[in-house]
Design an enzyme around this catalytic site. Structure first.
Site, PDB file in Angstrom:
ATOM      1  N   ASP A 306       0.839  -1.181   0.000  1.00 29.21           N
ATOM      2  CA  ASP A 306       0.000   0.000   0.000  1.00 29.21           C
ATOM      3  C   ASP A 306       0.888   1.250   0.000  1.00 29.21           C
ATOM      4  OD1 ASP A 306      -2.787   1.017   0.408  1.00 29.21           O
ATOM      5  OD2 ASP A 306      -1.845   1.911   2.180  1.00 29.21           O
ATOM      6  N   GLU A 335       1.511   0.179  -4.897  1.00 27.21           N
ATOM      7  CA  GLU A 335       1.035   1.446  -5.433  1.00 27.21           C
ATOM      8  C   GLU A 335       2.243   2.376  -5.537  1.00 27.21           C
ATOM      9  OE1 GLU A 335      -3.431   2.150  -3.862  1.00 27.21           O
ATOM     10  OE2 GLU A 335      -1.920   2.300  -2.311  1.00 27.21           O
TER      11      GLU A 335
END
Ligand code: CA
Length: 620
Positions: A306, A335
């Site tokens: 993340d 990400e």
């Protein structure tokens, strides 16, 4: 952390600022009295340790750190591997005793053509229509033979039928937003509020009070998925914690594990109030050893980071290297952005732009997503699917796996991947509107049939793009989330997958299933180097239509389909596309996939039906 044996439990923790460290033993996971206290001994370089020569199984513990400023509050310690209810106290368990039958023989399933499927435990099984017994729990992903009211496979059987190869689980480590004592109260959270990183979340277990239960059930889940031929990827959120003051980090070495601005306030690149400091050696060590723990103890096959841009490159390289030592087929991606600017020099941040510097690491290609559906910042703006031609260069870059291709020229677009293996191709995920909701947000007047056609067109782009395809659970059933963009704590009626949709949209499901089958059978869709993309992927001239057409040279990579033509037509009318002359077999046209088609068509052009994809192949 602790290491248990029946005659000895070893405790170890790191706090160079401590002047003393106390261990408190409890008989309960919450409340109850302290049953014993011990002082840890200095072990050098900031480490503290303690050996207790008793059988401590079944007890709980906390540490209390004393610094020059006084005593800090109790903590589980940063590397607790088992906890009591709500993660307040660490638990002493015999991890080996939590292994299900056959765990030693459990193996990572072989994969040659990954297709990742992202799911949330509760979304996937909470609906009555799932036919699953253990709704919303880890055990839901152990049940076979589950069926929708119409008798169609759900749960694991559905995943096997669809043909995906990896299941990416939304946060499944212990997070703080759900009260685990309220077992029968409906509650929902995505879980991006980490509490204990190395322990499964209690609310997904059948019993959150008994520490072994969540551990065993998590392993049962991994084993059942492995037995079904599916790999398991964890969504990991090391970039921030739910609450700094309550965190094990802050209660062990105050200030050390987080980034601070010059005024002393917490940096907030996560948008969640804090950002961890991966560049600190012990934070880096923690992240690396945490993923290694999941890979070894729980046989996890991959990690989705993340807000990975909040981590530094050196840390992500160390993660990749450490996992590669354990098993080189473990995948790592994330990400390539942060919520707000990280407090770390841009050159060090693990952004998409820097991804080419870390071999073996991949990132989400939001370019393909935005080119197809429209931009992130405005849900009412449409992309390619709505006839917006300005997105064509970006779409082509996404289809090329974010590597340089000749037609890119000086478009100003950044081909950030070194190889297509560094990009995940997708059009939707748990964040933002799901695809059907986005289609309706841009164009509320769309007919249902048009929504289905455009969804298929979008997924065809994802499944014919170079890179690794990534699907959000339920998109194959035309899932809707009632227009809720950020459903991180929405009710089940927003988030739950309605399995009755499978019968209703069986044509959509079948289309995706067959495209996945096609992709797996044809290496031309899975080129492995930028040089191959440059040589073997060629975009065709389609005039001024909102249409993209390309050929793949299958022959060059040993594909049984010598030449492949893919046309993605977003126009509301048929578009003629000139193709190299050949004796073609059409396997996808006008919303239907027929891989076994044997009819030949000698062609120099195809008429691509409106708002749909056409895929054809010839032997040369
Ligand atoms: Ca929890």
């Amino acid at each position: 952390m602790h290491t248990y044996t029946p005659h000895l439990t070893r405790f170890k923790m790191w706090s160079p600022v401590a002047i003393s460290v106390e261990l408190r033993l409890y008989s309960e996971g919450v409340d109850g009295k302290v049953v014993a206290r011990y002082n840890l001994e200095v072990a050098g370089e900031g480490w503290w340790r303690l050996n207790v020569y008793q059988d401590l199984k079944g007890l709980f513990y906390t540490y209390r750190v004393q610094t020059a400023e006084g005593w800090l509050d109790e903590t589980t310690g940063v590397f607790a591997t088992a906890v009591g209810v709500n993660g307040m106290r660490a638990a002493i368990v015999d991890l080996a005793a939590t292994n299900p039958d056959g765990w030693e023989q459990d193996q990572r399933p072989p994969v040659c053509s990954p297709v990742i499927y992202e799911l949330h435990h509760r979304d996937f099984s909470i609906s009555h229509s799932s036919g699953v017994r253990n709704k919303g729990r880890f055990l839901a992903l152990t049940e076979r033979g589950t069926r929708s009211p119409e008798g169609l496979p759900t749960g694991i059987d559905h995943l096997v039928e669809l043909g995906v190869t990896h299941v990416q689980l939304l946060p499944s480590f212990d997070f703080s937003s759900i009260d685990e004592t309220q077992k029968n109260v409906p509650h929902y959270n995505w879980g991006y509020d980490p509490q204990n990183y190395n322990v499964p979340e209690g609310s997904y277990a059948t019993d959150a009070n008994t520490p072994e239960v969540r551990i065993k059930e998590f392993k049962l889940m991994v084993k059942a998925l492995h037995d079904a031929g599916l790999r398991v990827i964890l969504d990991v959120v090391y970039n921030h914690v739910a609450n700094v003051a309550n965190s094990a980090f802050e209660r062990t070495v105050p200030g050390y594990f987080f980034r601070h601005r010059t005024d002393g306030s917490l940096a907030n690149g996560s948008g969640c109030g804090n950002e961890t400091a991966s560049e600190q050696p012990m934070m880096r060590h923690f992240i690396v050893e945490s993923v290694a723990f999941w890979a070894k103890e729980y046989h996890i096959d991959g990690f989705r980071f993340d807000l990975m841009a909040l981590h530094d490159r050196q840390t992500m390289q160390a993660v990749v290297d450490r996992l590669c030592e354990i098993d080189s087929s473990i995948c790592v991606y994330g990400e390539g952005w942060a919520a707000e600017t990280p407090l770390l020099p841009a050159a060090q941040c693990m952004t998409k732009k820097n991804i080419h510097k870390v071999k073996g690491l991949a990132a989400f290609g939001d370019e393909l997503r935005d080119a197809l559906r429209g931009p992130f910042y405005d849900d009412t703006k449409g992309g390619f699917l709505f006839g917006n031609r300005s997105t064509l260069p970006l779409l082509k870059l996404g289809l090329a796996g974010m590597v340089y291709y000749p037609e890119l020229g000086n478009s100003g677009l950044s081909a950030w991947a070194k190889s297509p293996l560094q990009v995940l191709s997708y059009v939707s995920c748990h964040d933002d509107l799901c695809l059907v909701d986005r289609l309706r947000a841009v164009s509320p007047q769309l007919f249902d049939e048009e929504v289905a056609r455009l969804s298929l067109l979008a997924h065809t782009a994802v499944l014919t793009a170079q890179g690794t395809p990534f699907l959000f659970a339920g998109e194959e059933l035309l899932r809707q989330k009632r227009g809720v963009r950020n459903s991180y704590r929405s009710v089940d009626t927003v988030n739950a997958i309605d399995w009755r949709s499978k019968a209703k949209h069986f044509g959509v499901f079948t289309y995706l299933r067959r495209l996945i089958e096609m992709r797996k059978a044809h290496p031309a869709f899975r080129l492995t180097t930028a040089a191959q993309v440059k040589k073997y992927l060629h975009f065709l001239d389609v005039g001024d239509a909102c249409t993209v057409a390309f050929t793949l040279n299958g022959k060059a990579v040993g594909d049984a389909w010598g030449r492949i033509v893919v046309v993605l037509n977003a126009e509301r009318k048929a578009v003629d596309v000139c193709v190299p002359e050949g004796d073609y077999t059409v396997v996808c046209r006008d919303g239907r996939v027929q891989l076994s088609n044997r009819e030949h068509e000698v062609r120099t052009a195809f008429s691509a039906p409106p708002q749909s994809a056409l895929i054809a192949w010839s032997s040369t």
